[in-house]
Each structure stands twice: as C-alpha cells, then as structure tokens.
Enzyme design. Structure first.
Site, short mmCIF file in Angstrom:
data_model
loop_
_atom_site.label_atom_id
_atom_site.label_comp_id
_atom_site.label_asym_id
_atom_site.label_seq_id
_atom_site.Cartn_x
_atom_site.Cartn_y
_atom_site.Cartn_z
N HIS A 197 48.99 10.46 -6.87
CA HIS A 197 50.13 9.55 -6.72
C HIS A 197 51.10 10.14 -5.71
CE1 HIS A 197 49.14 7.66 -10.83
NE2 HIS A 197 48.68 6.91 -9.85
N ALA A 198 51.34 9.37 -4.65
CA ALA A 198 52.01 9.90 -3.47
C ALA A 198 53.40 10.48 -3.76
CB ALA A 198 52.11 8.79 -2.43
N GLU A 200 54.73 11.83 -6.31
CA GLU A 200 54.89 12.92 -7.28
C GLU A 200 54.80 14.25 -6.55
OE1 GLU A 200 51.82 11.79 -10.11
OE2 GLU A 200 52.84 9.90 -10.51
N ARG A 256 53.60 5.01 -4.26
CA ARG A 256 52.71 5.61 -5.27
C ARG A 256 51.23 5.54 -4.89
NH1 ARG A 256 52.01 5.60 -11.22
NH2 ARG A 256 50.11 4.52 -11.79
N HIS A 326 49.97 15.55 -12.15
CA HIS A 326 50.87 14.42 -11.87
C HIS A 326 52.29 14.83 -12.25
CE1 HIS A 326 47.89 10.98 -11.50
NE2 HIS A 326 47.11 11.97 -11.87
N GLU A 401 51.12 16.22 -16.72
CA GLU A 401 52.33 15.63 -16.16
C GLU A 401 53.37 16.74 -16.09
OE1 GLU A 401 52.74 12.51 -15.11
OE2 GLU A 401 51.07 11.43 -16.03
ZN LIG Z 1 50.85 10.08 -11.44
#
Ligand SMILES: [Zn+2]
Length: 439
Positions: A197-198, A200, A256, A326, A401
């Site tokens: 995801h861009a 992050e 994203r 992420h 995360e």
């Molecule tokens: Zn993500």
C-alpha cells in the site's frame, strides 16, 4: 573554475534520481498535486449499529474515508473528512449522536511536518561518506532506496545480491535483496515485503531498516550462540508497489493502490492486497475500480502481485515464512483474512505471533495486538497473506500493521522510523527463528 565545476557536479548528483527514473508514462497532465488543506482526521465513536451504518454510508458516498476501517472490537473509527464535506458529515454524525474528536485539524500541515527536507549539503555529504543516500531519519524516494540495495550488493557481494523479480505497471523494477549467510544450506528461506500500500511509508522505511541491520551488523545478528538465523536465505522486497509509492511522493500523499489506468484519475489503480489469487473477490474487496479496495479485473491481473506470487511460488518448497508489513494500528495478524476462520495450525501461528509481540516490547517498542486477520480487524479477501498460507502453503504467514494507533495514522513523522524499524527487526527475527526450525 573549480567552484563552477563542483556546482555542476552537485546539480548532476541532485538530478540523477530524476534522470534515472523511468518516464512517468501515464501521469494525468496538468493536475496539481492533491492538497489536504483543511482536511480533518476525526476519531468517531461508533459503538452502535446506527453509528456504524452512518459511517458505512458516508464512505460509500465518498464523503469520508475510513482510515482504520470498522473494527469489531474497537469502539472508535478514524475518519478522514475533506473540507467540502465537513458540514454534511458532522451533521449526519450529530443526527445519530455519534461523538467525535478532531485528531488532526489540518492534514496538509501534518503532511508538511512529516518528513524533514534533507539539505543538498547533507545529501552530498552522505553520498560521499557512505556511498549511498539512504538515511532512517527521513522518508526517501525510490531511487535512494533502490540505490541502497545496489550499494549493499556491491559492498557485501559474499553476503547479498539484488534480484529484479518483475516490473510495475509503469515499468519500475521490483527489487529484492537476497541475503545468503555463509551457513545457509539454501534449503530454507523467509520472505519479507513492504509497501504494497503506497501511502504506508513507515513500511518500506522499517523493512529497509531491518535489512540494513542484518547486512551491515551481520555479526551481531547472526552469530549468537543459539542462533539458527544464519542457516537459511532471506528475501526482502521493501517496495512492492513502486509506482504507487512514487505517486505518494509526487502527486498524492494518501494514494493506496497501484497505478493501473493512471489516466482514470481517482478511479485509477488496483488494491494489490486484494488482487492475490486465494478466495479472490470475496468479502472486504470490491469490483468497483473507483473504490480503495478494488480487487482488479481478475486474480493476479496486476504485474506487481503476479511477480511476487511467481517468485514466491518458485521457492514455495523452501519458503517457511512470509511476513508482509503495512501500517497502521500495531497488529500482528495471521490468516485467514477472507473470513472469520483460522487455519488448522493457528495455535502455532498465535504462539509465534505472541513471541513477536514480546520481542517488540523487549526492544523498548510499543504494544501490538495478536490475532487472526478477519476476527481482529475485518474480513478482506485477496490479501497476499491468505495466498501465501492457502496457495503457497507457507507455514508462518503474517501481516504486521506497524505504528501508530491513530495519533498520526499514515502520516507518521519521520522521527518514528528508527524505533518502528527496531520493532520490525525484532518481529522478523522471531519469525525467522521459528522458520529455521521447521522441517
Ligand atoms: Zn496496508
């Protein structure tokens, strides 16, 4: 004369990344970079079904973006509101008596304060002194990060190498750093990626921090008495979505997805973490290209996810762990994501997950919640972790995360890179240890 020459040299060095970067083929012309002036991040109390429905409807109508999603065990949701929707959104929240607090009052200010500009002098000094431009006190462009991987391969040729496993939609390379310690039998391996995801940014920064430590401080990490970390190969892909990542630096900090059909403006891009081919297209993904969770035209329709799966699949028999980073929320998640179910060996996954969380705390890190993906957060199909577990049959599969829990969300200031990178490294070492003991 010397002065003029050095000025020219400086200019060339400064422009080098831009000159080497692939041409941006599909950039929408004439658009100014997205501004988030006046946009607010609200923490909304969503304790009743009424509250949740209201937020869902607001999201579907495009009035808000739910940064944290609606998580079953959490009473609050982080909600991004642009100024033109502020009145409407706050009115609707008041109507259902959903209380809210303003966490970030002006997102554009937060974006401007997130990443300190490195001066030209410092950049040149770094390059001269270290041979690369990477630091871990600011977020870097892809040319610096990729340049650093090449630097490691050139400086430590017995230990590591760079493999390009494919190219993005816009033709940027997907660069993997392979670390092969002298004691590796080549019979076991671990996969680590970041930046699917861009927006992050903390993910590529932390993954590159971890690989830097493992390579440049090799002795300290691999030569412990009991350590079996040196018995296997390590594959790191710090930027899995290079086009999206560059787009967040040049055009829209909060992008994203990847950059499929870039001419389609806000409806461009596929969510690469909904595009993997295990239970593709189910709950928590969308067939609507305009949604942030667009699953793509078909499973592995995107060159980025296809390249990852092809490469990992080619090593599936030796791959013992798969960790994808992420942000945000501070979670250590194991499959499944597609539904509120767990794989038969979930006790092993949970045990190692808890050890990861302990190791993070032991390095002075923050508190991470451990659990299965769909139950701890929300169902999401087509994730890379489900594919790694379900199709590639990789035992220790996790989505981590990283920081924080919502004070800054995706706009985590650069001063947090090093402490978060230490957390990522601690977690990776625990998974690797478990992986190295697998038959
Ligand atoms: Zn993500």
């Amino acid at each position: 004369m010397v002065e003029a020459q050095s000025r020219v040299l400086r200019l060339v060095l400064l422009l080098l990344p831009a000159l080497l970067a692939p041409p941006a083929l599909c950039m929408p012309e004439g658009d100014a970079p997205a501004s988030y002036a006046g946009a607010q991040l609200l923490r909304v109390n969503a304790s009743t079904p009424d509250h949740k429905d209201t937020l869902k409807r607001l999201e579907e109508s495009g009035a808000v973006e739910l940064w944290s999603g609606i998580v079953s065990h959490k009473k609050t949701v982080d909600v991004l509101v642009k100024p033109d929707k502020e009145q409407e959104v706050k009115q609707k929240l008041r109507k259902v008596r959903a209380e809210y607090a303003i966490v970030i009052n002006n997102l554009q200010d937060a974006i401007q304060n997130e990443n300190p500009v490195i001066s030209e002098e410092e950049m040149l000094l770094l390059e001269g002194r270290k041979g690369h431009r990477m630091t871990w006190h600011s977020y870097h462009r892809i040319s610096d990060l990729h340049g650093y991987l090449d630097f490691l391969a050139q400086t430590y040729p017995q230990l590591c190498s760079v493999i390009t496993i494919g190219n993005s939609v816009e033709g940027r390379p997907l660069k993997v750093l392979k670390i092969s310690p002298p004691g590796s039998t080549g019979q076991k391996a671990i996969w680590i990626d970041g930046g699917i995801h861009a927006r992050e940014w903390i993910s590529p920064a932390s993954v590159s921090f971890a690989l830097k430590e493992l390579v440049e401080n090799f002795e300290a990490h691999f030569h412990g008495q009991e350590s079996t970390l040196g018995s296997m190969d390590w594959y790191f892909l710090p930027i899995a979505n290079p086009d999206g990542y560059e787009h967040t630096h040049s055009r829209d900090r909060l992008w994203r997805k990847n950059r499929l059909d870039a001419h389609k403006g806000s409806c461009a891009g596929t969510d690469l973490n909904r595009n993997f081919g295990y239970r593709w297209g189910g709950q928590g993904s969308s067939r609507d290209p305009c949604r942030e969770i667009y699953a793509g035209r078909s499973a592995f329709s995107e060159p980025e996810s296809a390249a990852i799966s092809n490469f990992v699949k080619s090593k599936a028999s030796i791959m013992k762990a798969y960790v994808t980073f992420h942000s945000y929320g501070q979670y250590i998640l194991y499959p499944w994501g597609y539904d509120r179910k767990v794989p038969p060996d979930y006790r092993d996954l949970n045990r190692v997950g808890q050890k990861m969380a302990q190791a993070i705390r032991a390095v002075g890190g923050s508190s991470y919640t451990v659990g299965s993906s769909a139950t701890t957060l929300y169902p999401a199909s087509g994730g890379s972790d489900d594919w790694a577990k379900g199709s590639a049959k990789i035992k220790y599969t996790y989505t981590v995360e990283l920081r924080d829990t919502g004070r800054y969300g995706f706009i985590l200031p650069a001063e947090y890179i090093t402490p978060t990178g230490k957390e990522a490294l601690a977690a990776i070492k625990v998974v690797a240890e478990a992986a190295s003991q697998e038959p």
